[in-house]
Design a protein around this motif. Structure first.
Motif, PDB file in Angstrom:
ATOM      1  N   ASP A   3      45.863   8.830 -11.135  1.00  0.00           N
ATOM      2  CA  ASP A   3      44.550   9.491 -11.045  1.00  0.00           C
ATOM      3  C   ASP A   3      43.441   8.539 -11.487  1.00  0.00           C
ATOM      4  OD1 ASP A   3      45.576  11.867 -10.078  1.00  0.00           O
ATOM      5  OD2 ASP A   3      45.837  12.723 -12.079  1.00  0.00           O
ATOM      6  N   TRP A   4      43.700   7.754 -12.521  1.00  0.00           N
ATOM      7  CA  TRP A   4      42.713   6.790 -12.996  1.00  0.00           C
ATOM      8  C   TRP A   4      42.424   5.760 -11.907  1.00  0.00           C
ATOM      9  CZ3 TRP A   4      42.665   1.496 -13.882  1.00  0.00           C
ATOM     10  CH2 TRP A   4      41.581   1.025 -14.615  1.00  0.00           C
ATOM     11  N   LEU A   5      43.462   5.262 -11.241  1.00  0.00           N
ATOM     12  CA  LEU A   5      43.275   4.291 -10.153  1.00  0.00           C
ATOM     13  C   LEU A   5      42.491   4.906  -8.995  1.00  0.00           C
ATOM     14  CD1 LEU A   5      46.763   2.545 -10.072  1.00  0.00           C
ATOM     15  CD2 LEU A   5      44.591   1.540 -10.771  1.00  0.00           C
ATOM     16  N   LYS A   6      42.796   6.149  -8.651  1.00  0.00           N
ATOM     17  CA  LYS A   6      42.056   6.822  -7.579  1.00  0.00           C
ATOM     18  C   LYS A   6      40.583   6.974  -7.944  1.00  0.00           C
ATOM     19  CE  LYS A   6      43.769  10.692  -6.339  1.00  0.00           C
ATOM     20  NZ  LYS A   6      44.433  11.928  -5.996  1.00  0.00           N
ATOM     21  N   ASP A   7      40.329   7.318  -9.195  1.00  0.00           N
ATOM     22  CA  ASP A   7      38.937   7.463  -9.639  1.00  0.00           C
ATOM     23  C   ASP A   7      38.210   6.129  -9.576  1.00  0.00           C
ATOM     24  OD1 ASP A   7      39.267  10.174 -10.075  1.00  0.00           O
ATOM     25  OD2 ASP A   7      39.659   9.936 -12.231  1.00  0.00           O
ATOM     26  N   ARG A   8      38.861   5.035  -9.978  1.00  0.00           N
ATOM     27  CA  ARG A   8      38.226   3.712  -9.925  1.00  0.00           C
ATOM     28  C   ARG A   8      37.995   3.281  -8.480  1.00  0.00           C
ATOM     29  NH1 ARG A   8      38.754   5.356 -14.289  1.00  0.00           N
ATOM     30  NH2 ARG A   8      36.812   6.237 -13.551  1.00  0.00           N
ATOM     31  N   ALA A   9      38.876   3.647  -7.569  1.00  0.00           N
ATOM     32  CA  ALA A   9      38.725   3.262  -6.165  1.00  0.00           C
ATOM     33  C   ALA A   9      37.527   3.940  -5.511  1.00  0.00           C
ATOM     34  CB  ALA A   9      40.002   3.593  -5.388  1.00  0.00           C
ATOM     35  N   LYS A  10      37.035   4.996  -6.109  1.00  0.00           N
ATOM     36  CA  LYS A  10      35.869   5.705  -5.576  1.00  0.00           C
ATOM     37  C   LYS A  10      34.549   5.111  -6.056  1.00  0.00           C
ATOM     38  CE  LYS A  10      38.343  10.085  -5.356  1.00  0.00           C
ATOM     39  NZ  LYS A  10      38.442  11.425  -5.937  1.00  0.00           N
ATOM     40  N   GLU A  11      34.619   4.180  -6.980  1.00  0.00           N
ATOM     41  CA  GLU A  11      33.405   3.612  -7.561  1.00  0.00           C
ATOM     42  C   GLU A  11      32.995   2.342  -6.827  1.00  0.00           C
ATOM     43  OE1 GLU A  11      34.144   3.035 -11.698  1.00  0.00           O
ATOM     44  OE2 GLU A  11      34.421   5.166 -12.077  1.00  0.00           O
ATOM     45  N   ARG A  12      31.698   2.210  -6.571  1.00  0.00           N
ATOM     46  CA  ARG A  12      31.180   1.013  -5.903  1.00  0.00           C
ATOM     47  C   ARG A  12      31.454  -0.241  -6.707  1.00  0.00           C
ATOM     48  NH1 ARG A  12      25.218   2.403  -3.616  1.00  0.00           N
ATOM     49  NH2 ARG A  12      25.855   4.051  -2.221  1.00  0.00           N
ATOM     50  N   SER A  13      31.304  -0.143  -8.010  1.00  0.00           N
ATOM     51  CA  SER A  13      31.451  -1.330  -8.843  1.00  0.00           C
ATOM     52  C   SER A  13      32.853  -1.928  -8.731  1.00  0.00           C
ATOM     53  CB  SER A  13      31.134  -1.003 -10.306  1.00  0.00           C
ATOM     54  OG  SER A  13      32.000  -0.004 -10.798  1.00  0.00           O
ATOM     55  N   THR A  14      33.857  -1.088  -8.510  1.00  0.00           N
ATOM     56  CA  THR A  14      35.222  -1.588  -8.339  1.00  0.00           C
ATOM     57  C   THR A  14      35.308  -2.453  -7.100  1.00  0.00           C
ATOM     58  OG1 THR A  14      36.120   0.379  -9.405  1.00  0.00           O
ATOM     59  CG2 THR A  14      37.638  -0.904  -8.050  1.00  0.00           C
ATOM     60  N   TRP A  15      34.764  -1.982  -5.997  1.00  0.00           N
ATOM     61  CA  TRP A  15      34.835  -2.727  -4.735  1.00  0.00           C
ATOM     62  C   TRP A  15      33.966  -3.976  -4.781  1.00  0.00           C
ATOM     63  CZ3 TRP A  15      38.780  -1.794  -1.889  1.00  0.00           C
ATOM     64  CH2 TRP A  15      39.397  -0.548  -1.989  1.00  0.00           C
ATOM     65  N   ARG A  16      32.817  -3.891  -5.417  1.00  0.00           N
ATOM     66  CA  ARG A  16      31.969  -5.085  -5.587  1.00  0.00           C
ATOM     67  C   ARG A  16      32.715  -6.138  -6.386  1.00  0.00           C
ATOM     68  NH1 ARG A  16      26.819  -2.079  -7.796  1.00  0.00           N
ATOM     69  NH2 ARG A  16      26.112  -1.062  -5.907  1.00  0.00           N
ATOM     70  N   GLY A  17      33.319  -5.711  -7.477  1.00  0.00           N
ATOM     71  CA  GLY A  17      34.052  -6.644  -8.327  1.00  0.00           C
ATOM     72  C   GLY A  17      35.214  -7.289  -7.595  1.00  0.00           C
ATOM     73  N   GLY A  46      28.335  -5.310   1.612  1.00  0.00           N
ATOM     74  CA  GLY A  46      27.502  -4.523   2.518  1.00  0.00           C
ATOM     75  C   GLY A  46      28.262  -3.345   3.117  1.00  0.00           C
ATOM     76  N   ALA A  47      29.517  -3.568   3.481  1.00  0.00           N
ATOM     77  CA  ALA A  47      30.334  -2.489   4.040  1.00  0.00           C
ATOM     78  C   ALA A  47      30.567  -1.391   3.010  1.00  0.00           C
ATOM     79  CB  ALA A  47      31.672  -3.049   4.540  1.00  0.00           C
ATOM     80  N   VAL A  48      30.874  -1.789   1.780  1.00  0.00           N
ATOM     81  CA  VAL A  48      31.083  -0.798   0.720  1.00  0.00           C
ATOM     82  C   VAL A  48      29.810  -0.005   0.476  1.00  0.00           C
ATOM     83  CG1 VAL A  48      31.510  -0.527  -1.762  1.00  0.00           C
ATOM     84  CG2 VAL A  48      32.979  -2.005  -0.400  1.00  0.00           C
ATOM     85  N   GLU A  49      28.676  -0.697   0.435  1.00  0.00           N
ATOM     86  CA  GLU A  49      27.404  -0.011   0.211  1.00  0.00           C
ATOM     87  C   GLU A  49      27.090   0.962   1.353  1.00  0.00           C
ATOM     88  OE1 GLU A  49      25.336  -0.177  -2.434  1.00  0.00           O
ATOM     89  OE2 GLU A  49      26.758  -1.472  -3.438  1.00  0.00           O
ATOM     90  N   THR A  50      27.496   0.625   2.551  1.00  0.00           N
ATOM     91  CA  THR A  50      27.205   1.460   3.715  1.00  0.00           C
ATOM     92  C   THR A  50      28.075   2.716   3.751  1.00  0.00           C
ATOM     93  OG1 THR A  50      26.563  -0.480   4.979  1.00  0.00           O
ATOM     94  CG2 THR A  50      27.118   1.491   6.244  1.00  0.00           C
ATOM     95  N   ILE A  51      29.346   2.585   3.429  1.00  0.00           N
ATOM     96  CA  ILE A  51      30.262   3.717   3.606  1.00  0.00           C
ATOM     97  C   ILE A  51      30.423   4.591   2.371  1.00  0.00           C
ATOM     98  CG2 ILE A  51      31.553   2.593   5.446  1.00  0.00           C
ATOM     99  CD1 ILE A  51      33.733   1.940   3.420  1.00  0.00           C
ATOM    100  N   THR A  52      29.988   4.112   1.200  1.00  0.00           N
ATOM    101  CA  THR A  52      30.135   4.950   0.009  1.00  0.00           C
ATOM    102  C   THR A  52      28.927   5.864  -0.152  1.00  0.00           C
ATOM    103  OG1 THR A  52      29.228   3.204  -1.397  1.00  0.00           O
ATOM    104  CG2 THR A  52      31.619   3.360  -1.258  1.00  0.00           C
TER     105      THR A  52
END
Length: 59
Positions: A3-17, A46-52
């Motif tokens: 659940d913690w991993l799923k929650d982090r995968a929903k955050e923009r900062s995770t994908w940016r990092g 840019g893709a992460v920013e667009t789809i999140t």
């Protein structure tokens, strides 16, 4: 833990990092392609920013 991993995968900062870390790894492996790696990282961010979805502003 899952659940913690799923929650982090929903955050923009995770994908940016992750995109930035991937870019840094690419620079360390092949410095002759720094420009292309930069384009790839910028495209990934840019893709992460667009789809999140943005969180609604708290009043």
């Amino acid at each position: 833990m899952f659940d913690w991993l799923k929650d982090r995968a929903k955050e923009r900062s995770t994908w940016r990092g992750l995109a930035i870390l991937a870019g840094m790894a690419g620079v360390a492996v092949d410095p002759t392609q720094v420009e292309m790696i930069g384009y790839g990282v910028a495209g990934a961010i840019g893709a992460v920013e667009t789809i999140t979805q943005d969180k609604p502003a708290e009043a």
